[in-house]
Design a protein around this motif. Structure first.
Motif, PDB file in Angstrom:
ATOM      1  N   TYR A 258       0.839  -1.203   0.000  1.00 24.12           N
ATOM      2  CA  TYR A 258       0.000   0.000   0.000  1.00 24.12           C
ATOM      3  C   TYR A 258       0.874   1.253   0.000  1.00 24.12           C
ATOM      4  CZ  TYR A 258      -3.828   3.040   1.779  1.00 24.12           C
ATOM      5  OH  TYR A 258      -4.783   4.016   1.970  1.00 24.12           O
ATOM      6  N   VAL A 259       1.850   1.295   0.884  1.00 17.54           N
ATOM      7  CA  VAL A 259       2.727   2.464   0.976  1.00 17.54           C
ATOM      8  C   VAL A 259       3.632   2.542  -0.252  1.00 17.54           C
ATOM      9  CG1 VAL A 259       4.575   3.557   2.299  1.00 17.54           C
ATOM     10  CG2 VAL A 259       2.660   2.438   3.492  1.00 17.54           C
ATOM     11  N   ALA A 260       4.094   1.393  -0.728  1.00 19.96           N
ATOM     12  CA  ALA A 260       5.038   1.365  -1.849  1.00 19.96           C
ATOM     13  C   ALA A 260       4.446   1.984  -3.107  1.00 19.96           C
ATOM     14  CB  ALA A 260       5.483  -0.068  -2.124  1.00 19.96           C
ATOM     15  N   VAL A 261       3.151   1.728  -3.369  1.00 14.89           N
ATOM     16  CA  VAL A 261       2.571   2.265  -4.596  1.00 14.89           C
ATOM     17  C   VAL A 261       2.419   3.777  -4.492  1.00 14.89           C
ATOM     18  CG1 VAL A 261       0.132   1.947  -3.921  1.00 14.89           C
ATOM     19  CG2 VAL A 261       0.771   1.984  -6.326  1.00 14.89           C
ATOM     20  N   TYR A 262       2.078   4.291  -3.322  1.00 14.85           N
ATOM     21  CA  TYR A 262       2.015   5.742  -3.150  1.00 14.85           C
ATOM     22  C   TYR A 262       3.410   6.354  -3.327  1.00 14.85           C
ATOM     23  CZ  TYR A 262      -2.834   6.142  -1.565  1.00 14.85           C
ATOM     24  OH  TYR A 262      -4.213   6.154  -1.488  1.00 14.85           O
TER      25      TYR A 262
ATOM     26  N   ARG B 241      10.213   6.262   6.911  1.00 20.16           N
ATOM     27  CA  ARG B 241       9.362   6.582   8.051  1.00 20.16           C
ATOM     28  C   ARG B 241       8.714   7.951   7.882  1.00 20.16           C
ATOM     29  NH1 ARG B 241       6.237   4.139  10.352  1.00 20.16           N
ATOM     30  NH2 ARG B 241       7.790   2.473  10.491  1.00 20.16           N
ATOM     31  N   GLU B 242       9.475   8.897   7.388  1.00 20.09           N
ATOM     32  CA  GLU B 242       8.929  10.232   7.175  1.00 20.09           C
ATOM     33  C   GLU B 242       7.809  10.191   6.132  1.00 20.09           C
ATOM     34  OE1 GLU B 242       8.031  14.143   7.463  1.00 20.09           O
ATOM     35  OE2 GLU B 242       9.274  12.930   8.814  1.00 20.09           O
TER      36      GLU B 242
ATOM     37  N   ARG C 225       4.547   8.901   7.619  1.00 21.91           N
ATOM     38  CA  ARG C 225       3.861   9.904   8.434  1.00 21.91           C
ATOM     39  C   ARG C 225       3.155  10.930   7.541  1.00 21.91           C
ATOM     40  NH1 ARG C 225       8.403   9.285  12.075  1.00 21.91           N
ATOM     41  NH2 ARG C 225       9.532  10.926  10.966  1.00 21.91           N
ATOM     42  N   LEU C 226       3.848  11.351   6.481  1.00 22.49           N
ATOM     43  CA  LEU C 226       3.258  12.319   5.555  1.00 22.49           C
ATOM     44  C   LEU C 226       2.053  11.722   4.830  1.00 22.49           C
ATOM     45  CD1 LEU C 226       3.372  15.056   4.099  1.00 22.49           C
ATOM     46  CD2 LEU C 226       4.969  14.014   2.460  1.00 22.49           C
ATOM     47  N   LEU C 227       2.161  10.469   4.417  1.00 22.36           N
ATOM     48  CA  LEU C 227       1.073   9.806   3.717  1.00 22.36           C
ATOM     49  C   LEU C 227      -0.160   9.696   4.612  1.00 22.36           C
ATOM     50  CD1 LEU C 227      -0.054   8.251   1.285  1.00 22.36           C
ATOM     51  CD2 LEU C 227       0.986   6.169   2.242  1.00 22.36           C
ATOM     52  N   ALA C 228       0.020   9.329   5.863  1.00 26.12           N
ATOM     53  CA  ALA C 228      -1.109   9.210   6.783  1.00 26.12           C
ATOM     54  C   ALA C 228      -1.824  10.547   6.941  1.00 26.12           C
ATOM     55  CB  ALA C 228      -0.624   8.699   8.137  1.00 26.12           C
TER      56      ALA C 228
ATOM     57  N   ASP D  69      -1.601   3.978  10.548  1.00 32.24           N
ATOM     58  CA  ASP D  69      -1.593   4.791  11.782  1.00 32.24           C
ATOM     59  C   ASP D  69      -0.980   4.020  12.926  1.00 32.24           C
ATOM     60  OD1 ASP D  69      -2.826   6.868  10.451  1.00 32.24           O
ATOM     61  OD2 ASP D  69      -4.857   6.298  11.072  1.00 32.24           O
ATOM     62  N   GLN D  70      -1.284   2.750  13.021  1.00 38.75           N
ATOM     63  CA  GLN D  70      -0.715   1.924  14.080  1.00 38.75           C
ATOM     64  C   GLN D  70       0.793   1.803  13.932  1.00 38.75           C
ATOM     65  OE1 GLN D  70      -2.629  -1.918  14.580  1.00 38.75           O
ATOM     66  NE2 GLN D  70      -0.715  -2.829  15.324  1.00 38.75           N
ATOM     67  N   ASP D  71       1.236   1.620  12.704  1.00 39.80           N
ATOM     68  CA  ASP D  71       2.668   1.495  12.445  1.00 39.80           C
ATOM     69  C   ASP D  71       3.393   2.798  12.805  1.00 39.80           C
ATOM     70  OD1 ASP D  71       5.016   0.157  11.272  1.00 39.80           O
ATOM     71  OD2 ASP D  71       4.808   1.643   9.670  1.00 39.80           O
ATOM     72  N   ASN D  72       2.802   3.933  12.440  1.00 34.98           N
ATOM     73  CA  ASN D  72       3.408   5.225  12.775  1.00 34.98           C
ATOM     74  C   ASN D  72       3.445   5.443  14.291  1.00 34.98           C
ATOM     75  OD1 ASN D  72       4.009   6.074  10.149  1.00 34.98           O
ATOM     76  ND2 ASN D  72       1.980   6.954   9.847  1.00 34.98           N
ATOM     77  N   ALA D  73       2.378   5.038  14.970  1.00 29.30           N
ATOM     78  CA  ALA D  73       2.323   5.204  16.416  1.00 29.30           C
ATOM     79  C   ALA D  73       3.392   4.359  17.109  1.00 29.30           C
ATOM     80  CB  ALA D  73       0.941   4.853  16.931  1.00 29.30           C
ATOM     81  N   GLU D  74       3.560   3.136  16.633  1.00 35.83           N
ATOM     82  CA  GLU D  74       4.562   2.247  17.231  1.00 35.83           C
ATOM     83  C   GLU D  74       5.964   2.776  17.000  1.00 35.83           C
ATOM     84  OE1 GLU D  74       3.783  -1.535  15.546  1.00 35.83           O
ATOM     85  OE2 GLU D  74       2.000  -1.928  16.770  1.00 35.83           O
TER      86      GLU D  74
END
Length: 314
Positions: free
Chosen positions: A243-247, A257-258, A261-264, A307-312
């Motif tokens: 999901y993140v890779a395609v964005y 990591r940055e 956070r920006l994507l979220a 969101d969970q991944d960013n929070a962790e």
């Protein structure tokens, strides 16, 4: 060649042997479907045994509800190994399938009205009255074509519509009829003034970038599907990475990591179509079954995992 020794019948005799009325024999004869062997001295029609066989065949074809033009084509089919009859039967089967779907849809709609409270009936009647029977998905497809960026490649648009537009079930229950009627009303109603239909995070990718984005998102949703079917809580993993890779690919960046956070943040700011996907899940889910994953529910699951991944990580 003389026909003096052949068996010849009058129109009444032929009708009696075939078990039909004289009017029926005259009808098919006048339309050239029933051959006459000869005429009597008084000009009356005479028919041979081949006319009886032809009449029986016509009655059988009409009993299958084949229209007269198709009956004529079958009768004229000489030496074609029955291909005309096969095509005619296949076409009628398709028509019957559509008629049966329409009848099942109407039955479920009637059950819906019958099960409604007096306060619900007027509104539900308006909803289901606006939907064709069997229902068409064309209004939903038009809605999404307006939502997609202009000039997006045709193949990418078709692939997107295949997953975004739910096909109504052939044998629906009342809840599915109601959900599809709500989808129809939602996608044919006017948009709110100033409403931006497409999220900025998608729109800025442009037509070709959006094609790549939606193809990649479809793969990520496919990976998340099994977790949704098992009702597992969102968690970082292969589906989120895809999901993140395609964005990241569409924006020319990397999965850092940055970037996550920006994507979220960008995703949270975009408009949602939650009601559309809730209704779609009802349309797609068999009665009593676990809700079928949709692009909307998969996207929600992946956003929560992000969101969970960013929070962790924080």
């Amino acid at each position: 060649m003389s026909r003096s020794h052949e068996v010849l019948w009058s129109i009444g005799e032929l009708a009696e042997r075939a078990g039909v009325t004289v009017k029926t024999v005259r009808f098919y004869s006048d339309r050239g479907l029933l051959p006459e062997a000869s005429r009597s001295g008084g000009g009356h029609r005479r028919y041979g045994p081949e006319a009886l066989e032809r009449l029986r065949l016509i009655r059988s074809l009409r009993a299958l509800d084949l229209p007269l033009p198709e009956v004529r084509r079958v009768l004229e089919d000489e030496g074609a190994a029955g291909r005309v009859l096969e095509d005619a039967v296949a076409g009628r089967l398709r028509e019957l399938g559509s008629e049966l779907r329409a009848l099942r849809w109407r039955e479920a709609a009637l059950r819906l009205v019958g099960e409604s409270t007096p306060a619900e009936r007027a509104g539900r009647l308006r909803l289901i009255g606006a939907v064709s029977s069997p229902p068409s998905t064309a209004p939903l497809a038009r809605f999404w074509r307006g939502w997609l960026p202009p000039r997006m490649p045709a193949r990418a648009t078709a692939a997107f519509l295949e997953v975004a537009v739910p096909q109504p079930p052939d044998d629906p229950d009342p809840a599915q009829v109601l959900a599809f009627a709500h989808l129809h009303a939602m996608t044919t109603g006017p948009c709110a003034p100033g409403r931006q239909p497409q999220p900025d995070v998608h729109r800025v990718a442009g037509a070709r970038g959006a094609a790549v984005l939606y193809a990649g998102l479809a793969e990520a949703y496919e990976l998340a599907g099994p977790q949704l079917r098992r009702a597992r809580d969102p968690f970082p993993g292969e589906a989120l990475d895809a999901y993140v890779a395609v964005y990241a690919s569409v924006y020319g960046g990397r999965d850092t990591r940055e970037f996550r956070r920006l994507l979220a943040t960008r995703l949270a700011a975009g408009p949602r179509l939650e009601r559309y996907w809730e209704l779609t899940a009802v349309v797609l889910t068999p009665p009593g079954g676990r809700p079928e994953p949709t692009p909307g529910s998969a996207d929600d699951w992946l956003r929560t995992a992000l969101d969970q991944d960013n929070a962790e990580a924080a």
